[in-house]
Design a protein around this motif. Sequence first.
Motif, PDB file in Angstrom:
ATOM      1  N   ILE A  25       0.841  -1.205   0.000  1.00 32.22           N
ATOM      2  CA  ILE A  25       0.000   0.000   0.000  1.00 32.22           C
ATOM      3  C   ILE A  25       0.874   1.252   0.000  1.00 32.22           C
ATOM      4  O   ILE A  25       0.617   2.203  -0.743  1.00 32.22           O
ATOM      5  CB  ILE A  25      -0.964  -0.025   1.200  1.00 32.22           C
ATOM      6  N   MET A  26       1.928   1.262   0.814  1.00 32.06           N
ATOM      7  CA  MET A  26       2.822   2.417   0.839  1.00 32.06           C
ATOM      8  C   MET A  26       3.540   2.594  -0.493  1.00 32.06           C
ATOM      9  O   MET A  26       3.754   3.720  -0.942  1.00 32.06           O
ATOM     10  CB  MET A  26       3.836   2.270   1.967  1.00 32.06           C
ATOM     11  N   SER A  27       3.891   1.501  -1.157  1.00 29.71           N
ATOM     12  CA  SER A  27       4.540   1.597  -2.463  1.00 29.71           C
ATOM     13  C   SER A  27       3.607   2.205  -3.493  1.00 29.71           C
ATOM     14  O   SER A  27       4.010   3.065  -4.277  1.00 29.71           O
ATOM     15  CB  SER A  27       4.992   0.213  -2.932  1.00 29.71           C
ATOM     16  N   VAL A  28       2.365   1.760  -3.500  1.00 30.04           N
ATOM     17  CA  VAL A  28       1.392   2.297  -4.459  1.00 30.04           C
ATOM     18  C   VAL A  28       1.136   3.772  -4.179  1.00 30.04           C
ATOM     19  O   VAL A  28       1.068   4.592  -5.104  1.00 30.04           O
ATOM     20  CB  VAL A  28       0.090   1.471  -4.408  1.00 30.04           C
ATOM     21  N   LEU A  29       1.007   4.137  -2.915  1.00 32.05           N
ATOM     22  CA  LEU A  29       0.825   5.553  -2.571  1.00 32.05           C
ATOM     23  C   LEU A  29       2.043   6.384  -2.967  1.00 32.05           C
ATOM     24  O   LEU A  29       1.901   7.531  -3.391  1.00 32.05           O
ATOM     25  CB  LEU A  29       0.543   5.702  -1.082  1.00 32.05           C
ATOM     26  N   SER A  30       3.223   5.810  -2.857  1.00 35.25           N
ATOM     27  CA  SER A  30       4.431   6.510  -3.268  1.00 35.25           C
ATOM     28  C   SER A  30       4.420   6.778  -4.768  1.00 35.25           C
ATOM     29  O   SER A  30       4.708   7.896  -5.213  1.00 35.25           O
ATOM     30  CB  SER A  30       5.662   5.691  -2.891  1.00 35.25           C
ATOM     31  N   VAL A  31       4.071   5.772  -5.555  1.00 35.81           N
ATOM     32  CA  VAL A  31       4.001   5.956  -7.009  1.00 35.81           C
ATOM     33  C   VAL A  31       2.933   6.986  -7.364  1.00 35.81           C
ATOM     34  O   VAL A  31       3.145   7.845  -8.228  1.00 35.81           O
ATOM     35  CB  VAL A  31       3.748   4.604  -7.718  1.00 35.81           C
ATOM     36  N   LEU A  32       1.796   6.942  -6.692  1.00 30.74           N
ATOM     37  CA  LEU A  32       0.738   7.916  -6.964  1.00 30.74           C
ATOM     38  C   LEU A  32       1.177   9.335  -6.610  1.00 30.74           C
ATOM     39  O   LEU A  32       0.848  10.290  -7.333  1.00 30.74           O
ATOM     40  CB  LEU A  32      -0.528   7.542  -6.207  1.00 30.74           C
ATOM     41  N   SER A  33       1.921   9.484  -5.537  1.00 28.72           N
ATOM     42  CA  SER A  33       2.377  10.829  -5.181  1.00 28.72           C
ATOM     43  C   SER A  33       3.393  11.349  -6.197  1.00 28.72           C
ATOM     44  O   SER A  33       3.362  12.526  -6.561  1.00 28.72           O
ATOM     45  CB  SER A  33       2.947  10.855  -3.771  1.00 28.72           C
ATOM     46  N   PHE A  34       4.273  10.483  -6.688  1.00 29.37           N
ATOM     47  CA  PHE A  34       5.208  10.917  -7.715  1.00 29.37           C
ATOM     48  C   PHE A  34       4.494  11.182  -9.042  1.00 29.37           C
ATOM     49  O   PHE A  34       4.927  12.048  -9.807  1.00 29.37           O
ATOM     50  CB  PHE A  34       6.344   9.911  -7.886  1.00 29.37           C
ATOM     51  N   CYS A  35       3.419  10.469  -9.319  1.00 33.20           N
ATOM     52  CA  CYS A  35       2.600  10.779 -10.503  1.00 33.20           C
ATOM     53  C   CYS A  35       1.960  12.157 -10.364  1.00 33.20           C
ATOM     54  O   CYS A  35       1.909  12.929 -11.328  1.00 33.20           O
ATOM     55  CB  CYS A  35       1.514   9.721 -10.705  1.00 33.20           C
ATOM     56  N   ALA A  36       1.479  12.477  -9.173  1.00 32.13           N
ATOM     57  CA  ALA A  36       0.907  13.804  -8.934  1.00 32.13           C
ATOM     58  C   ALA A  36       1.971  14.880  -9.108  1.00 32.13           C
ATOM     59  O   ALA A  36       1.696  15.956  -9.657  1.00 32.13           O
ATOM     60  CB  ALA A  36       0.296  13.869  -7.543  1.00 32.13           C
ATOM     61  N   PHE A  37       3.181  14.613  -8.674  1.00 33.66           N
ATOM     62  CA  PHE A  37       4.266  15.571  -8.865  1.00 33.66           C
ATOM     63  C   PHE A  37       4.582  15.740 -10.350  1.00 33.66           C
ATOM     64  O   PHE A  37       4.823  16.861 -10.811  1.00 33.66           O
ATOM     65  CB  PHE A  37       5.506  15.120  -8.092  1.00 33.66           C
ATOM     66  N   ALA A  90       9.365   1.403 -12.037  1.00 35.06           N
ATOM     67  CA  ALA A  90       8.170   2.212 -12.287  1.00 35.06           C
ATOM     68  C   ALA A  90       8.484   3.693 -12.160  1.00 35.06           C
ATOM     69  O   ALA A  90       8.022   4.509 -12.976  1.00 35.06           O
ATOM     70  CB  ALA A  90       7.063   1.817 -11.312  1.00 35.06           C
ATOM     71  N   LEU A  91       9.281   4.067 -11.182  1.00 30.82           N
ATOM     72  CA  LEU A  91       9.637   5.470 -11.013  1.00 30.82           C
ATOM     73  C   LEU A  91      10.587   5.945 -12.105  1.00 30.82           C
ATOM     74  O   LEU A  91      10.522   7.102 -12.530  1.00 30.82           O
ATOM     75  CB  LEU A  91      10.238   5.693  -9.627  1.00 30.82           C
ATOM     76  N   VAL A  92      11.455   5.062 -12.591  1.00 36.12           N
ATOM     77  CA  VAL A  92      12.342   5.429 -13.700  1.00 36.12           C
ATOM     78  C   VAL A  92      11.527   5.671 -14.964  1.00 36.12           C
ATOM     79  O   VAL A  92      11.761   6.651 -15.691  1.00 36.12           O
ATOM     80  CB  VAL A  92      13.422   4.342 -13.912  1.00 36.12           C
ATOM     81  N   VAL A  93      10.561   4.815 -15.256  1.00 37.20           N
ATOM     82  CA  VAL A  93       9.700   5.009 -16.420  1.00 37.20           C
ATOM     83  C   VAL A  93       8.896   6.294 -16.280  1.00 37.20           C
ATOM     84  O   VAL A  93       8.740   7.056 -17.243  1.00 37.20           O
ATOM     85  CB  VAL A  93       8.770   3.785 -16.618  1.00 37.20           C
ATOM     86  N   LEU A  94       8.386   6.569 -15.091  1.00 31.02           N
ATOM     87  CA  LEU A  94       7.644   7.811 -14.850  1.00 31.02           C
ATOM     88  C   LEU A  94       8.531   9.030 -15.068  1.00 31.02           C
ATOM     89  O   LEU A  94       8.111  10.004 -15.706  1.00 31.02           O
ATOM     90  CB  LEU A  94       7.075   7.813 -13.436  1.00 31.02           C
ATOM     91  N   ALA A  95       9.758   8.990 -14.568  1.00 33.21           N
ATOM     92  CA  ALA A  95      10.683  10.113 -14.760  1.00 33.21           C
ATOM     93  C   ALA A  95      11.017  10.296 -16.238  1.00 33.21           C
ATOM     94  O   ALA A  95      11.079  11.426 -16.737  1.00 33.21           O
ATOM     95  CB  ALA A  95      11.952   9.888 -13.948  1.00 33.21           C
ATOM     96  N   PHE A  96      11.219   9.201 -16.961  1.00 32.49           N
ATOM     97  CA  PHE A  96      11.520   9.287 -18.392  1.00 32.49           C
ATOM     98  C   PHE A  96      10.339   9.871 -19.159  1.00 32.49           C
ATOM     99  O   PHE A  96      10.511  10.757 -20.003  1.00 32.49           O
ATOM    100  CB  PHE A  96      11.880   7.905 -18.937  1.00 32.49           C
TER     101      PHE A  96
END
Length: 114
Positions: A25-37, A90-96
């Motif tokens: 759950i914390m991992s998914v929330l982390s990805v969602l927060s970085f998506c919001a950023f 997932a975060l690397v793909v989001l950053a790219f």
Amino acid sequence: MAPSAEGYTPVTAAVKRRRMAAARIMSVLSVLSFCAFAVTLVYVELGNAGCWGGAFLMIASIVLVCAPGLVLFVISVWRRPAEALWLVPALVVLAFATGVALQLIPGPTCSGSG
């Protein structure tokens, strides 16, 4: 359950499942927060917030969205290191993807006294 002779309570399977679920759950929330950023970055780059509004929006986004996302990321990987196997890519793909989007969007034009 009674404590063992060493003074700590042994970890049962139910406790392990709860910890794994909490880490997920914390991992998914982390990805969602970085998506919001990332969405905030693209929104500011579109120039919809103006120059000063964009600056304030970026500062607020870093403090209110990015910092908690980083804390959630660290805690989830600390609780369950296997989460890093999908979380980091997932975060690397989001950053790219965010970087590509920011390159395709023309930056805001700001005029001022400085």
